[in-house]
Design a protein around this motif. Structure first.
Motif, PDB file in Angstrom:
ATOM      1  N   ASP A   1     -19.645  33.353  29.074  1.00 47.73           N
ATOM      2  CA  ASP A   1     -18.903  32.623  30.103  1.00 47.73           C
ATOM      3  C   ASP A   1     -18.796  33.404  31.411  1.00 47.73           C
ATOM      4  OD1 ASP A   1     -18.474  30.397  28.507  1.00 47.73           O
ATOM      5  OD2 ASP A   1     -16.611  31.209  27.668  1.00 47.73           O
TER       6      ASP A   1
ATOM      7  N   ARG B   1     -14.405  26.387  38.919  1.00 39.97           N
ATOM      8  CA  ARG B   1     -13.288  25.434  38.843  1.00 39.97           C
ATOM      9  C   ARG B   1     -13.688  24.189  38.060  1.00 39.97           C
ATOM     10  NH1 ARG B   1     -11.271  26.162  45.101  1.00 39.97           N
ATOM     11  NH2 ARG B   1      -9.797  27.880  44.713  1.00 39.97           N
TER      12      ARG B   1
ATOM     13  N   ARG C   1     -13.972  25.113  34.404  1.00 34.67           N
ATOM     14  CA  ARG C   1     -12.645  25.283  33.797  1.00 34.67           C
ATOM     15  C   ARG C   1     -11.999  23.932  33.547  1.00 34.67           C
ATOM     16  NH1 ARG C   1      -8.515  29.533  36.437  1.00 34.67           N
ATOM     17  NH2 ARG C   1      -9.989  30.947  35.413  1.00 34.67           N
ATOM     18  N   ALA C   2     -12.142  23.021  34.519  1.00 38.06           N
ATOM     19  CA  ALA C   2     -11.572  21.678  34.348  1.00 38.06           C
ATOM     20  C   ALA C   2     -12.227  20.948  33.185  1.00 38.06           C
ATOM     21  CB  ALA C   2     -11.726  20.867  35.643  1.00 38.06           C
ATOM     22  N   GLU C   3     -13.547  21.101  33.059  1.00 37.32           N
ATOM     23  CA  GLU C   3     -14.262  20.451  31.959  1.00 37.32           C
ATOM     24  C   GLU C   3     -13.824  21.013  30.615  1.00 37.32           C
ATOM     25  OE1 GLU C   3     -18.349  21.012  32.894  1.00 37.32           O
ATOM     26  OE2 GLU C   3     -18.362  19.502  34.494  1.00 37.32           O
ATOM     27  N   ARG C   4     -13.677  22.340  30.536  1.00 38.00           N
ATOM     28  CA  ARG C   4     -13.236  22.954  29.281  1.00 38.00           C
ATOM     29  C   ARG C   4     -11.839  22.481  28.907  1.00 38.00           C
ATOM     30  NH1 ARG C   4     -15.846  27.745  31.237  1.00 38.00           N
ATOM     31  NH2 ARG C   4     -13.873  28.535  32.020  1.00 38.00           N
ATOM     32  N   GLN C   5     -10.962  22.375  29.908  1.00 40.49           N
ATOM     33  CA  GLN C   5      -9.605  21.919  29.638  1.00 40.49           C
ATOM     34  C   GLN C   5      -9.599  20.468  29.172  1.00 40.49           C
ATOM     35  OE1 GLN C   5      -7.738  22.769  33.424  1.00 40.49           O
ATOM     36  NE2 GLN C   5      -7.127  24.842  32.807  1.00 40.49           N
ATOM     37  N   ALA C   6     -10.471  19.648  29.796  1.00 45.68           N
ATOM     38  CA  ALA C   6     -10.558  18.247  29.393  1.00 45.68           C
ATOM     39  C   ALA C   6     -11.074  18.114  27.972  1.00 45.68           C
ATOM     40  CB  ALA C   6     -11.465  17.476  30.364  1.00 45.68           C
TER      41      ALA C   6
ATOM     42  N   ALA D   1     -10.902  20.429  25.610  1.00 43.39           N
ATOM     43  CA  ALA D   1      -9.880  20.945  24.702  1.00 43.39           C
ATOM     44  C   ALA D   1      -8.779  19.918  24.480  1.00 43.39           C
ATOM     45  CB  ALA D   1      -9.294  22.236  25.263  1.00 43.39           C
ATOM     46  N   PHE D   2      -8.395  19.235  25.567  1.00 35.54           N
ATOM     47  CA  PHE D   2      -7.355  18.205  25.454  1.00 35.54           C
ATOM     48  C   PHE D   2      -7.831  17.050  24.587  1.00 35.54           C
ATOM     49  CE2 PHE D   2      -5.509  14.185  26.926  1.00 35.54           C
ATOM     50  CZ  PHE D   2      -4.164  14.438  26.725  1.00 35.54           C
ATOM     51  N   THR D   3      -9.091  16.640  24.818  1.00 39.88           N
ATOM     52  CA  THR D   3      -9.638  15.525  24.053  1.00 39.88           C
ATOM     53  C   THR D   3      -9.758  15.874  22.581  1.00 39.88           C
ATOM     54  OG1 THR D   3     -10.881  14.774  25.980  1.00 39.88           O
ATOM     55  CG2 THR D   3     -11.587  13.933  23.845  1.00 39.88           C
TER      56      THR D   3
ATOM     57  N   GLN E   1      -7.979  18.061  20.944  1.00 42.35           N
ATOM     58  CA  GLN E   1      -6.650  18.124  20.358  1.00 42.35           C
ATOM     59  C   GLN E   1      -6.114  16.735  20.110  1.00 42.35           C
ATOM     60  OE1 GLN E   1      -5.026  20.925  19.263  1.00 42.35           O
ATOM     61  NE2 GLN E   1      -3.763  19.343  18.320  1.00 42.35           N
TER      62      GLN E   1
END
Length: 268
Positions: A76, A124, A127-132, A134-136, A138
């Motif tokens: 990464d 950025r 990071r936004a894609e990874r957070q999305a 991870a949220f999905t 979960q």
């Protein structure tokens, strides 16, 4: 802020990079500047940067060798090459190592700022894609347990080993259901069983086929995304792993009794 580490063996160049660039203004926290690749690897033992700017021609370990070693530790970390060696072979190796950008010496602060402004934008988005994702994932994990938990334990048939195999298949489906190319064969391969046998076990335990489970997860995620009017319907289709919008519309209507457009209109 994204963290940056600089590797440059020429002191005057290294100090210029450290002092002449407004790193904070670019959204970057400069960890420091080191002289060679070994110092970079030593640094990684206690702190990892998001970005590495490295010269190619350094003692002990050249920049390309350093990038390879860094990516082996953490893929990464995004790398940018700084070099006066304008040679095709270096550029070709850099491409293989997925280098983010390439800056020529003598250094131009404006070029450096432009390159790193682009790098920050890339980070950025990643990071936004990874957070999305991870949220999905979960959300999916929160929704899918009823594939196994909706049945009382006493109703589960077969051996403990069979139950474990189905649980592993369920976990794989949770993590991979958004992949466009996902197929029954992928799920069965993940647990080392034939397609037919795993599907029989899966249905025996959960009451549905693996394909049904994948479709249900995709439709539940689509329903969640459709509540956000800023997300286009074709984007929802792509996000949940569908290539064909007509197929997506038919699957959604079968699950919810209305088209994606009709479902979205309920929330406008």
């Amino acid at each position: 802020m994204f963290k940056l580490l600089i590797a440059e063996d020429v002191k005057i160049v290294r100090e210029t990079l450290v002092r002449a660039i407004n790193w904070e203004g670019l959204g970057i926290h400069l960890l420091g500047g080191v002289e060679n690749g070994q110092e970079v690897l030593d640094w990684l033992e206690h702190e990892e940067p998001d970005l590495l700017l490295t010269d190619i021609g350094m003692p002990k370990m050249n920049g390309l060798e350093l990038i390879e070693a860094v990516r082996a530790r953490n893929p990464d970390i995004r790398c940018i090459i700084l070099s006066g060696l304008n040679e095709f072979e270096h550029a070709r190796q850099a491409i293989k190592l997925q280098v983010l950008d390439y800056v020529q010496k003598p250094i131009d602060p404006r070029e450096i700022e432009s390159v790193f402004a682009n790098a920050v934008e890339v980070l950025r988005k990643e990071r936004a894609e990874r957070q999305a994702v991870a949220f999905t994932e979960q959300t999916a994990k929160d929704k899918l347990p009823n594939l196994s938990e909706s049945l009382p334990l006493a109703e589960w048939s077969g051996s403990l080993k069979k139950k474990k195999l189905v649980e592993q298949a369920i976990q794989y489906v949770k993590e991979a259901y958004m992949r466009k190319e996902l197929a029954l064969s992928d799920v069965s391969a993940s647990v080392g069983l034939s397609d037919k046998y795993l599907n029989l076990l899966f249905k025996e335990v959960t009451g549905m086929t693996i394909n049904h489970a994948i479709i249900r997860l995709r439709m539940e995620e689509a329903a969640r995304l459709l509540k956000d009017p800023a997300i286009k319907i074709y984007e929802v289709c792509d996000w949940i792993g569908y290539v064909d919008q007509d197929h997506f519309r038919e699957s959604f209507k079968k699950q919810y009794g209305m088209t994606p457009t009709e479902y979205r209109n309920k929330f406008l």
